[in-house]
Design a protein around this motif. Sequence first.
Motif, PDB file in Angstrom:
ATOM      1  N   HIS A  79       0.864  -1.197   0.000  1.00  0.00           N
ATOM      2  CA  HIS A  79       0.000   0.000   0.000  1.00  0.00           C
ATOM      3  C   HIS A  79       0.894   1.238   0.000  1.00  0.00           C
ATOM      4  O   HIS A  79       1.463   1.599   1.027  1.00  0.00           O
ATOM      5  CB  HIS A  79      -0.906  -0.014   1.242  1.00  0.00           C
ATOM      6  CG  HIS A  79      -1.827   1.160   1.377  1.00  0.00           C
ATOM      7  ND1 HIS A  79      -3.130   1.043   1.807  1.00  0.00           N
ATOM      8  CD2 HIS A  79      -1.651   2.496   1.160  1.00  0.00           C
ATOM      9  CE1 HIS A  79      -3.703   2.239   1.841  1.00  0.00           C
ATOM     10  NE2 HIS A  79      -2.819   3.147   1.467  1.00  0.00           N
ATOM     11  N   HIS A  81       1.459   5.331  -2.014  1.00  0.00           N
ATOM     12  CA  HIS A  81       1.050   6.394  -2.954  1.00  0.00           C
ATOM     13  C   HIS A  81       2.362   7.068  -3.373  1.00  0.00           C
ATOM     14  O   HIS A  81       2.621   8.218  -3.035  1.00  0.00           O
ATOM     15  CB  HIS A  81       0.166   7.432  -2.274  1.00  0.00           C
ATOM     16  CG  HIS A  81      -1.001   6.895  -1.478  1.00  0.00           C
ATOM     17  ND1 HIS A  81      -2.302   7.136  -1.823  1.00  0.00           N
ATOM     18  CD2 HIS A  81      -1.058   6.144  -0.331  1.00  0.00           C
ATOM     19  CE1 HIS A  81      -3.121   6.580  -0.929  1.00  0.00           C
ATOM     20  NE2 HIS A  81      -2.387   5.967  -0.019  1.00  0.00           N
ATOM     21  N   HIS A 249      -9.706   2.140   1.411  1.00  0.00           N
ATOM     22  CA  HIS A 249      -9.229   2.900   2.574  1.00  0.00           C
ATOM     23  C   HIS A 249     -10.426   2.983   3.525  1.00  0.00           C
ATOM     24  O   HIS A 249     -11.377   3.710   3.254  1.00  0.00           O
ATOM     25  CB  HIS A 249      -8.813   4.303   2.176  1.00  0.00           C
ATOM     26  CG  HIS A 249      -7.456   4.391   1.554  1.00  0.00           C
ATOM     27  ND1 HIS A 249      -7.173   3.932   0.300  1.00  0.00           N
ATOM     28  CD2 HIS A 249      -6.299   4.913   2.041  1.00  0.00           C
ATOM     29  CE1 HIS A 249      -5.889   4.175   0.031  1.00  0.00           C
ATOM     30  NE2 HIS A 249      -5.332   4.764   1.068  1.00  0.00           N
ATOM     31  N   HIS A 272      -6.032   0.483   6.702  1.00  0.00           N
ATOM     32  CA  HIS A 272      -6.081   1.415   7.850  1.00  0.00           C
ATOM     33  C   HIS A 272      -6.844   0.753   9.005  1.00  0.00           C
ATOM     34  O   HIS A 272      -6.230   0.242   9.912  1.00  0.00           O
ATOM     35  CB  HIS A 272      -6.707   2.787   7.504  1.00  0.00           C
ATOM     36  CG  HIS A 272      -5.820   3.652   6.671  1.00  0.00           C
ATOM     37  ND1 HIS A 272      -4.692   4.247   7.166  1.00  0.00           N
ATOM     38  CD2 HIS A 272      -5.905   4.006   5.377  1.00  0.00           C
ATOM     39  CE1 HIS A 272      -4.114   4.947   6.206  1.00  0.00           C
ATOM     40  NE2 HIS A 272      -4.830   4.804   5.097  1.00  0.00           N
ATOM     41  N   ASP A 324       2.251   2.934   3.391  1.00  0.00           N
ATOM     42  CA  ASP A 324       1.313   4.008   3.016  1.00  0.00           C
ATOM     43  C   ASP A 324       2.086   5.220   2.493  1.00  0.00           C
ATOM     44  O   ASP A 324       1.581   6.346   2.548  1.00  0.00           O
ATOM     45  CB  ASP A 324       0.411   4.410   4.193  1.00  0.00           C
ATOM     46  CG  ASP A 324      -0.814   5.211   3.787  1.00  0.00           C
ATOM     47  OD1 ASP A 324      -1.158   5.213   2.593  1.00  0.00           O
ATOM     48  OD2 ASP A 324      -1.428   5.842   4.661  1.00  0.00           O
TER      49      ASP A 324
HETATM   50 FE    FE Z   1      -3.232   5.186   1.692  1.00  0.00          FE
END
Ligand code: FE
Length: 410
Positions: A79, A81, A249, A272, A324
């Motif tokens: 996970h 970005h 998410h 999460h 993340d």
């Molecule tokens: Fe995320």
Amino acid sequence: MAESDDPGGVETIWLNARLATLASGATGLGTIDNGALIARDARIVFAGPQDAIPADRRARARVVDCERRWITPGLIDCHTHLVYGGDRAREFEMRLAGATYEEIARSGGGILSSVRATREASEEDLIRSALRRLDALIAEGVTTIEIKSGYGLDVEAERKSLRVVRRLAEIRPVAVRATLLAAHALPPEFADDRAAYVETLAERMIPALAAEGLVDAVDAFCERIAFTPAEVARVFDAARRLGLPVKLHADQLSNGGGGALAAKFGALSADHLEYTDEAGVAAMASAGVAAVLLPAAYYVLRETHAPPVALLRKYRVPMAVATDSNPGTSPMTSLLLALNMAATLFGLTVDECLAGATRNAARALGLEADIGTLEAGKWADLAIWDIEQPAELVYRLGFNALHARVWRGQ
Ligand code: FE
Ligand code: DI6
């Protein structure tokens, strides 16, 4: 641990190793003390005790002496970005001065400030900045990474971001999964018409980008500052019509029923989960949804409500751990540090942390048939560590014990 019959082809044998196979049936880490691993054609053909390997097979192979180092499966950051323009260091200072993440987001900062910078950036700019972050992860033994779009929020900028994701996989020896996260925030041009954005996303953006081969999965941010369960359902319906797996998410800042929503759509993972309740966990368990824990976002936001780890254990939901890596809530590029945080902040055991960055992370990507454990048939993606015991990988902060990394047998 079965060996395949045909000993032909060039083999590489890693000898004198301690293996943490993470094999699903095994107890704990699936440790093999005097271990060896054999790869042929980029796949593992044997992982087991080295005295099971006949001398003549060794003689024909390329042999690597591990000198008792530990081998784990290559790490999987399931996970991130990683692709975005600019940074959010200024917002970090605002938060240090007392502003909250939600306040900054509601005043046009937050995700939307990264959207402006990402739209302005060229493909080359995005590749250059993402490579620095990717290289940091690779240097820690990461062999597979998932990267989400979601800082473009229109078809051109989402396409540009996903093309960058695909390019990264060509430039570096790492497997990359591309996830479309156009349901990350409401873009400014649709500020007065949420329904129209969701409609565009479902009817035009997902089908167009999927048709270009840029999308491996679809994700959405279900949250009071992002999208409602009904809006997410619209997006997920569109993804499912195209046969694309979904991820969510879920329940990061509040309990919005995200765990149950992910379950309803048979998501690969719900991520999460800070505020997920028992009903959500139970729903995830019955639908086979993996949990992805993201302790760095929890840490950065100074969140105090930890994800329901005891319930995830009770219902046997596989737990993955990821960075993340993103400019707002997790400007971090160390999966090992994420493991330390998962242990210290969420109470995961060392075995759970290591499974979280290997076997269960593969599961969260739907790649468990190919990666995540040291077992015959899987890709030969390995991390070789200068450690005396696996706990060292979780225990140290900011220390990289990687000795060597092998991707697809090389
Ligand atoms: Fe995320
Ligand atoms: N949750 C997160 O933690 C990131 N995205 C999301 O949906 C934060 C993204 C950002 O602040 O830029």
